[in-house]
Design a protein around this motif. Structure first.
Motif, PDB file in Angstrom:
ATOM      1  N   VAL A  81      51.926  24.742 127.816  1.00  0.00           N
ATOM      2  CA  VAL A  81      51.940  23.869 128.922  1.00  0.00           C
ATOM      3  C   VAL A  81      52.884  22.713 128.923  1.00  0.00           C
ATOM      4  N   ASN A  82      53.651  22.618 129.536  1.00  0.00           N
ATOM      5  CA  ASN A  82      54.771  21.675 129.675  1.00  0.00           C
ATOM      6  C   ASN A  82      54.429  20.486 130.576  1.00  0.00           C
ATOM      7  N   MET A 138      54.379  32.604 127.305  1.00  0.00           N
ATOM      8  CA  MET A 138      54.510  32.063 128.933  1.00  0.00           C
ATOM      9  C   MET A 138      54.614  30.696 128.953  1.00  0.00           C
ATOM     10  N   ASP A 139      55.204  29.970 129.906  1.00  0.00           N
ATOM     11  CA  ASP A 139      55.159  28.670 130.036  1.00  0.00           C
ATOM     12  C   ASP A 139      54.615  28.471 131.297  1.00  0.00           C
ATOM     13  N   CYS A 140      53.955  27.157 131.505  1.00  0.00           N
ATOM     14  CA  CYS A 140      53.365  26.496 132.708  1.00  0.00           C
ATOM     15  C   CYS A 140      53.343  25.069 132.892  1.00  0.00           C
ATOM     16  N   ARG A 148      49.291  22.911 137.039  1.00  0.00           N
ATOM     17  CA  ARG A 148      49.573  24.108 137.730  1.00  0.00           C
ATOM     18  C   ARG A 148      48.598  25.325 137.221  1.00  0.00           C
ATOM     19  N   ALA A 149      48.434  26.175 137.919  1.00  0.00           N
ATOM     20  CA  ALA A 149      47.517  27.353 137.349  1.00  0.00           C
ATOM     21  C   ALA A 149      48.408  28.251 136.422  1.00  0.00           C
ATOM     22  N   LEU A 201      47.857  19.996 128.867  1.00  0.00           N
ATOM     23  CA  LEU A 201      48.520  20.257 127.356  1.00  0.00           C
ATOM     24  C   LEU A 201      47.628  20.823 126.414  1.00  0.00           C
ATOM     25  N   ARG A 202      46.260  20.402 126.633  1.00  0.00           N
ATOM     26  CA  ARG A 202      45.442  20.763 125.679  1.00  0.00           C
ATOM     27  C   ARG A 202      45.167  22.362 125.653  1.00  0.00           C
TER      28      ARG A 202
END
Lengths: 115, 116
Positions: free
Chosen positions: A113-114, A10-12, A16-17, A80-81
């Motif tokens: 996380v981008n 998944m990407d996020c 964002r949540a 990002l972490r």
């Protein structure tokens, strides 16, 4: 222990949540839902667990459906972490005897996380 | 920092050799678990000790053995090493016998074993 199904990735967006789903349709009444994560080859890190009520701690929230056949881990403000593999694990908790204590890891969900 | 320490961090050895991995659990934890993580098998439970006694065994090979000492530290011994034993080996600890309550496991940083 009940088997779990998670999306492989998944990407996020940062800030964002992140909502990570997990299906555990064969869960038994005495089995808990645990979430761990593993950041790039580090030791897995405990996040949260629950039985049937929704749970929240400083890291995340866990939403368990009323029939307990699925759950969602929510990271409210992803950073990002938080990029890691997230594992949803169902197991009988506590009690005496040995075999109840092991964690059975599946393949988990790679959350990216981008910025 | 989980409070669980593992030594060494990296280990490179040859096939046929024997190595010992060491784990010190968090203060107060009585249970120690060993897990193996390889690229093809993922994270797999090997063995659990509670207060010096073996409590559960997973997919642990006969060439592998472990023990937990009176001071609660644990050692995982791997012998007759093969190329396929190359993996990350994690130790985790927990309180242990909790009488029905959830028992979170806290993992160490792991030992990366490379067999050449």
């Amino acid at each position: 222990d009940a088997k779990t199904t998670q999306p492989p990735s998944m990407d996020c967006a940062e800030g964002r949540a992140a909502n990570l789903p997990c299906n555990h349709s064969t869960i038994s009444g005495n089995e808990y839902v645990y979430w761990y994560r593993q950041i790039h080859s580090q030791g897995p890190q405990y996040i949260i667990h629950g039985l049937k009520n929704n749970e929240t701690n400083e890291m995340a929230s866990l939403i368990i459906t009323e029939d307990r056949k699925s759950s969602t881990l929510i990271l409210p403000h992803a950073t990002l972490r938080d990029t890691a593999v997230y594992y949803c694990i169902v197991r009988v908790a506590g009690g005496s005897g040995g075999s109840n204590y092991k964690l059975t890891f599946g393949k988990g969900t790679l959350l990216t996380v981008n910025p | 920092d989980s409070g669980v320490t593992q030594t060494p961090k990296h280990l490179i050895t040859a096939t046929g050799q024997r190595v010992t991995l060491r784990c010190s659990p968090r203060s107060g934890d009585l249970s120690v678990y060993w897990y193996q993580q390889s690229l093809d098998q993922g994270l797999q439970f090997l063995i659990q000790y509670y207060n010096g006694e073996e409590r559960a065994k997973g997919n642990i090979l006969e060439r592998f053995s472990a023990q937990q000492f009176p001071d609660l530290h644990s050692e995982l011994n791997l012998s007759s090493l093969e190329l396929g034993d190359s993996a990350l080996y994690f130790c985790a600890s927990s309180v242990g016998e909790t009488g029905g309550f959830p028992d979170e496991q806290y993992f160490g940083p792991g030992t990366r074993l490379t067999v050449t």
